[in-house]
Design an enzyme around this catalytic site. Structure first.
Site, PDB file in Angstrom:
ATOM      1  N   SER A 181       1.748  -9.858  -0.861  1.00 15.43           N
ATOM      2  CA  SER A 181       1.338  -8.451  -0.776  1.00 15.43           C
ATOM      3  C   SER A 181       1.596  -7.813   0.578  1.00 15.43           C
ATOM      4  O   SER A 181       1.782  -6.602   0.662  1.00 15.43           O
ATOM      5  CB  SER A 181      -0.142  -8.314  -1.145  1.00 15.43           C
ATOM      6  OG  SER A 181      -0.944  -9.153  -0.338  1.00 15.43           O
ATOM      7  N   GLU A 191      -9.535   6.689   3.581  1.00 12.46           N
ATOM      8  CA  GLU A 191     -10.373   5.694   4.242  1.00 12.46           C
ATOM      9  C   GLU A 191      -9.486   4.520   4.632  1.00 12.46           C
ATOM     10  O   GLU A 191      -8.427   4.318   4.048  1.00 12.46           O
ATOM     11  CB  GLU A 191     -11.461   5.202   3.281  1.00 12.46           C
ATOM     12  CG  GLU A 191     -11.036   4.080   2.311  1.00 12.46           C
ATOM     13  CD  GLU A 191      -9.981   4.486   1.276  1.00 12.46           C
ATOM     14  OE1 GLU A 191      -9.793   5.709   1.073  1.00 12.46           O
ATOM     15  OE2 GLU A 191      -9.338   3.595   0.687  1.00 12.46           O
ATOM     16  N   LYS A 247       0.798  -1.232   0.000  1.00 15.73           N
ATOM     17  CA  LYS A 247       0.000   0.000   0.000  1.00 15.73           C
ATOM     18  C   LYS A 247       0.827   1.277   0.000  1.00 15.73           C
ATOM     19  O   LYS A 247       0.397   2.312  -0.488  1.00 15.73           O
ATOM     20  CB  LYS A 247      -0.955  -0.010   1.188  1.00 15.73           C
ATOM     21  CG  LYS A 247      -2.017  -1.100   1.039  1.00 15.73           C
ATOM     22  CD  LYS A 247      -3.324  -0.695   1.646  1.00 15.73           C
ATOM     23  CE  LYS A 247      -4.432  -1.623   1.169  1.00 15.73           C
ATOM     24  NZ  LYS A 247      -4.260  -3.007   1.695  1.00 15.73           N
TER      25      LYS A 247
HETATM   26  C1  LIG Z   1      -5.179  -4.058   1.365  1.00 17.06           C
HETATM   27  C2  LIG Z   1      -4.484  -5.320   1.122  1.00 17.06           C
HETATM   28  C3  LIG Z   1      -4.882  -6.208   0.083  1.00 17.06           C
HETATM   29  C4  LIG Z   1      -6.090  -5.967  -0.770  1.00 17.06           C
HETATM   30  O1  LIG Z   1      -6.078  -4.808  -1.522  1.00 17.06           O
HETATM   31  P1  LIG Z   1      -5.807  -4.803  -3.096  1.00 17.06           P
HETATM   32  O2  LIG Z   1      -6.107  -3.415  -3.490  1.00 17.06           O
HETATM   33  O3  LIG Z   1      -6.688  -5.815  -3.724  1.00 17.06           O
HETATM   34  O4  LIG Z   1      -4.369  -5.144  -3.268  1.00 17.06           O
HETATM   35  C5  LIG Z   1      -4.139  -7.346  -0.115  1.00 17.06           C
HETATM   36  N1  LIG Z   1      -3.073  -7.653   0.647  1.00 17.06           N
HETATM   37  C6  LIG Z   1      -2.665  -6.844   1.654  1.00 17.06           C
HETATM   38  C7  LIG Z   1      -1.499  -7.235   2.477  1.00 17.06           C
HETATM   39  C8  LIG Z   1      -3.357  -5.660   1.929  1.00 17.06           C
HETATM   40  O5  LIG Z   1      -2.952  -4.872   2.946  1.00 17.06           O
END
Ligand SMILES: *Cc1c(COP(=O)(O)O)cnc(C)c1O
Length: 420
Positions: free
Chosen positions: A395, A128, A106
């Site tokens: 992610s 948000e 993010k």
């Molecule tokens: C917020 C988040 C997601 C989901 O958001 P996307 O916009 O679909 O990437 C996935 N993995 C992690 C670790 C997150 O913090």
């Protein structure tokens, strides 16, 4: 678990990934800008400012420097050797976005938009947040730039994520609880939009996923496409070829589209997004938009949405707050129609199993969101031959989910945190 459907691209169907979205923000029939008059002015201003920044090498240079020194890019590509051996099939590689500052992808987007806000002369940032990951990334970036920062968060999410509320406040952000509706992410976005309309001269709204009205979906994707660009370089270096399949979890879709973007025109690479299958595929039990969703409009954007026949948004559920949203980013809807990206879903339990497996086999605690992508990747690794290689986007890290995992695993005696 539902299996993805793919009809791989052939050369004759190739397209230009950079041509989307078009000037009105559309990805084919999806996307666009469905907002009241009061919002169309700030969105136009933002579209113009982003267009100029994107064309300015000085903007990219400044962002690259921040991504390196503040966020920790490039992130590593990691070969999961023990896990590969244990599963006995295709090689498993992980793109380590979990190693970034604040613990997830993010920050790529938060930094990009904050830099844009600075160029636009704004002094105040709003955002948000659902589970708190985007709020924490935004609060951290605002501290770096010296911006005033207000984070809107559903009151129910504040209760569930008390530690994250505290972390945001430590970084100097004001966290405002939203008491309307289900008191979660959707209401927090509505409240942030209301604030933006009122304070648009001073304020930029950092939306946290590849969602919402134009220019957000394309802009957020652009700020994340570095994930895939690095992966391509690193994978070629490690294996001398491209991956056979790439897998990422899909909430709004930002980490997935950033990971996939540089591979969309590589027909040999299978791309698979994983949605939250929740407790079951009954209405209200999951957040798999491509499973029970329909075409509709939510928060400025035309896309697949979980809604009832009257157009009321359905409640959603997932063990991972970051995947728990009723709409999917419009670019995903476009590539699903084209058969370029396949979509599967993974339920709460399998995600938790993958969470435990990566932790014990490799010593890496993944986020519960990420664990959905991992679960599908692990299954795929057992099906594919040893000569093939898959790459999963890690992610985010799982520290934030350790408490929830402990609760689900029946571990008792852990302290609880409450915050007002
Ligand atoms: C917020 C988040 C997601 C989901 O958001 P996307 O916009 O679909 O990437 C996935 N993995 C992690 C670790 C997150 O913090």
């Amino acid at each position: 678990m539902t299996e993805p459907t793919h009809s791989p691209l052939t050369d004759t169907e190739s397209f230009d990934r950079f041509s989307l979205p078009d000037a009105s923000g559309r990805f084919g029939p999806y996307g666009g800008s469905f907002v009241p008059e009061t919002l169309s002015h700030p969105l136009r201003e933002l579209t113009n400012a982003y267009g100029k920044a994107k064309a300015d090498p000085a903007f990219q240079e400044e962002l690259d420097l921040l991504l390196r020194t503040f966020a920790g890019r490039p992130t590593e590509l990691y070969f999961a050797k023990r896990l590969t051996k244990r599963l006995g099939g295709a090689k498993i590689y992980l793109k380590r976005e979990d190693l970034l500052h604040t613990g997830a992808h993010k920050i790529n987007n938060a930094l990009g938009q904050a830099l844009l806000a600075k160029r636009m002369g704004k002094q105040r940032i709003i955002a948000e947040t659902g589970a708190g990951q985007h709020g924490i990334a935004t609060a951290s970036v605002c501290a770096h730039f010296g911006f005033d920062c207000v984070i809107y968060m559903g009151a129910e999410d504040m209760r569930r994520q008390a530690l994250n509320v505290f972390r945001m406040r430590l970084s100097g952000a004001e966290v405002r609880g939203v008491e309307t509706g289900s008191k979660t992410l959707k209401e927090a976005i509505n409240e942030a939009m209301r604030d933006w309309v009122t304070n648009v001269r001073s304020t930029h709204y950092i939306l946290g996923s590849a969602l919402g009205a134009h220019p957000y979906p394309g802009m957020v994707r652009d700020f994340h496409k570095i994930i895939g660009e690095e992966t391509k370089r690193q994978f070629l270096h490690a294996e001398g070829k491209l991956p056979d399949e790439m897998i990422a979890c899909v909430g709004g879709g930002s980490n997935a589209i950033g990971f996939f973007f540089d591979f969309l025109e590589e027909p040999s690479v299978r791309l698979t997004g994983v949605e939250a299958g929740g407790r079951s595929l009954e209405q209200g039990d999951h957040a798999a938009r491509f499973e029970g969703g329909k075409l509709g409009i939510l928060q400025g954007c035309k896309t697949w949405i979980l809604q009832n026949p009257d157009g009321q948004i359905n409640p959603t559920h997932s063990v991972s707050a970051g995947l728990d949203y009723a709409a999917i980013g419009p670019e995903h809807a476009f590539y699903k129609d084209r058969g370029r990206i396949g979509y599967a879903n993974v339920g709460d339990e399998e995600a938790l199993e993958a969470f435990k497996m990566l932790s014990s086999e490799e010593g890496i605690l993944p986020a519960l969101e990420t664990s959905h992508g991992l679960a599908l990747g692990f299954r795929r690794a057992t099906e594919l031959p040893k000569e093939q290689a898959i790459c999963i986007n890690l992610s985010g890290r799982g520290d934030k989910d350790a408490m929830e995992a402990a609760r689900l695993m029946g571990v008792s005696g852990l302290p609880e945190m409450k915050i007002q």
